[in-house]
Design a protein around this motif. Structure first.
Motif, PDB file in Angstrom:
ATOM      1  N   PHE A  62       0.832  -1.206   0.000  1.00  0.00           N
ATOM      2  CA  PHE A  62       0.000   0.000   0.000  1.00  0.00           C
ATOM      3  C   PHE A  62       0.866   1.255   0.000  1.00  0.00           C
ATOM      4  O   PHE A  62       0.650   2.178  -0.786  1.00  0.00           O
ATOM      5  N   ILE A  63       1.869   1.277   0.870  1.00  0.00           N
ATOM      6  CA  ILE A  63       2.779   2.426   0.934  1.00  0.00           C
ATOM      7  C   ILE A  63       3.512   2.584  -0.402  1.00  0.00           C
ATOM      8  O   ILE A  63       3.653   3.695  -0.919  1.00  0.00           O
ATOM      9  N   GLY A  64       3.971   1.469  -0.958  1.00  0.00           N
ATOM     10  CA  GLY A  64       4.645   1.512  -2.258  1.00  0.00           C
ATOM     11  C   GLY A  64       3.745   2.053  -3.356  1.00  0.00           C
ATOM     12  O   GLY A  64       4.185   2.824  -4.209  1.00  0.00           O
ATOM     13  N   ASN A  65       2.464   1.678  -3.329  1.00  0.00           N
ATOM     14  CA  ASN A  65       1.529   2.169  -4.336  1.00  0.00           C
ATOM     15  C   ASN A  65       1.248   3.662  -4.176  1.00  0.00           C
ATOM     16  O   ASN A  65       1.054   4.366  -5.165  1.00  0.00           O
ATOM     17  N   VAL A  66       1.216   4.159  -2.933  1.00  0.00           N
ATOM     18  CA  VAL A  66       1.020   5.595  -2.716  1.00  0.00           C
ATOM     19  C   VAL A  66       2.207   6.372  -3.292  1.00  0.00           C
ATOM     20  O   VAL A  66       2.024   7.360  -4.017  1.00  0.00           O
ATOM     21  N   ILE A  67       3.415   5.913  -2.990  1.00  0.00           N
ATOM     22  CA  ILE A  67       4.619   6.563  -3.533  1.00  0.00           C
ATOM     23  C   ILE A  67       4.597   6.498  -5.060  1.00  0.00           C
ATOM     24  O   ILE A  67       4.876   7.483  -5.753  1.00  0.00           O
ATOM     25  N   TRP A  68       4.263   5.333  -5.594  1.00  0.00           N
ATOM     26  CA  TRP A  68       4.198   5.129  -7.037  1.00  0.00           C
ATOM     27  C   TRP A  68       3.208   6.095  -7.685  1.00  0.00           C
ATOM     28  O   TRP A  68       3.500   6.718  -8.699  1.00  0.00           O
ATOM     29  N   CYS A  69       2.029   6.220  -7.093  1.00  0.00           N
ATOM     30  CA  CYS A  69       0.986   7.060  -7.657  1.00  0.00           C
ATOM     31  C   CYS A  69       1.446   8.505  -7.771  1.00  0.00           C
ATOM     32  O   CYS A  69       1.191   9.174  -8.771  1.00  0.00           O
ATOM     33  N   VAL A  70       2.140   8.978  -6.763  1.00  0.00           N
ATOM     34  CA  VAL A  70       2.623  10.366  -6.763  1.00  0.00           C
ATOM     35  C   VAL A  70       3.713  10.562  -7.819  1.00  0.00           C
ATOM     36  O   VAL A  70       3.719  11.567  -8.536  1.00  0.00           O
ATOM     37  N   LEU A  71       4.635   9.613  -7.933  1.00  0.00           N
ATOM     38  CA  LEU A  71       5.787   9.793  -8.816  1.00  0.00           C
ATOM     39  C   LEU A  71       5.514   9.450 -10.282  1.00  0.00           C
ATOM     40  O   LEU A  71       5.997  10.142 -11.174  1.00  0.00           O
ATOM     41  N   ALA A  72       4.790   8.377 -10.557  1.00  0.00           N
ATOM     42  CA  ALA A  72       4.642   7.946 -11.947  1.00  0.00           C
ATOM     43  C   ALA A  72       3.244   7.478 -12.319  1.00  0.00           C
ATOM     44  O   ALA A  72       2.847   7.589 -13.474  1.00  0.00           O
ATOM     45  N   GLY A  73       2.515   6.951 -11.379  1.00  0.00           N
ATOM     46  CA  GLY A  73       1.211   6.368 -11.687  1.00  0.00           C
ATOM     47  C   GLY A  73       0.230   7.340 -12.298  1.00  0.00           C
ATOM     48  O   GLY A  73      -0.492   7.007 -13.241  1.00  0.00           O
ATOM     49  N   PHE A  74       0.215   8.559 -11.769  1.00  0.00           N
ATOM     50  CA  PHE A  74      -0.701   9.573 -12.304  1.00  0.00           C
ATOM     51  C   PHE A  74      -0.432   9.818 -13.784  1.00  0.00           C
ATOM     52  O   PHE A  74      -1.356   9.915 -14.586  1.00  0.00           O
ATOM     53  N   TRP A  75       0.840   9.904 -14.148  1.00  0.00           N
ATOM     54  CA  TRP A  75       1.199  10.223 -15.536  1.00  0.00           C
ATOM     55  C   TRP A  75       0.866   9.083 -16.484  1.00  0.00           C
ATOM     56  O   TRP A  75       0.404   9.312 -17.616  1.00  0.00           O
ATOM     57  N   LEU A  76       1.096   7.845 -16.041  1.00  0.00           N
ATOM     58  CA  LEU A  76       0.722   6.698 -16.878  1.00  0.00           C
ATOM     59  C   LEU A  76      -0.796   6.616 -17.024  1.00  0.00           C
ATOM     60  O   LEU A  76      -1.312   6.347 -18.109  1.00  0.00           O
ATOM     61  N   ALA A  77      -1.509   6.857 -15.931  1.00  0.00           N
ATOM     62  CA  ALA A  77      -2.970   6.837 -15.991  1.00  0.00           C
ATOM     63  C   ALA A  77      -3.481   7.915 -16.941  1.00  0.00           C
ATOM     64  O   ALA A  77      -4.408   7.671 -17.727  1.00  0.00           O
TER      65      ALA A  77
END
Length: 146
Positions: free
Chosen positions: A76-91
């Protein structure tokens, strides 16, 4: 056969670009060393982004019936960090691609695939990609456990 044809059309009409985006971000994650778990997830989802038809994303906990490091609190923590750094842009890339595909009637199945990928872009850690038949068996097995 339908999945094969869908995957070929998907690649020819833009799926290759988002798959490459996943792989490039995965390479960047691997370079940082600390980002290796994110990089691994990027390559798994990137492969799915290249050939989405006939496969399905599924939570590893749901598939195996037990938690692992990526499906618990650290995931969960890894996914939060991921979302902030790269996930938003891929989405965002997948959402823009979905809109472009949905403009034509024939592109609607491709738009749906992009929307699935946009959702998984926010939280790829703890996910895996399996053939649709395997995902269906996991759903049936989980229903009998409840």
């Amino acid at each position: 056969m339908i999945a094969f044809i869908g995957n070929i059309i998907w690649l020819l009409f833009g799926g290759i670009f988002m798959g490459l985006a996943w792989w490039i971000i995965g390479l960047c994650a691997f370079v940082t060393i600390i980002g290796i778990p994110w990089g691994k997830a990027c390559f798994i989802i990137g492969n799915f982004s290249f050939l989405p038809f006939g496969n399905e994303p599924i939570d590893r906990k749901y598939l195996s019936g037990k938690e692992d490091i990526g499906t618990g609190g650290l995931g969960f923590i890894g996914n939060v960090i991921w979302c902030v750094l790269a996930g938003f842009w891929l989405a965002l890339g997948h959402l823009i691609s979905a809109v472009a595909c949905a403009i034509t009637i024939i592109g609607i199945p491709f738009a749906i695939q992009h929307l699935k990928l946009a959702v998984i872009s926010f939280a790829p850690i703890g996910q895996t990609i399996v053939p649709k038949e395997v995902a269906q068996r996991a759903r049936v097995a989980n229903e009998t456990r409840i």
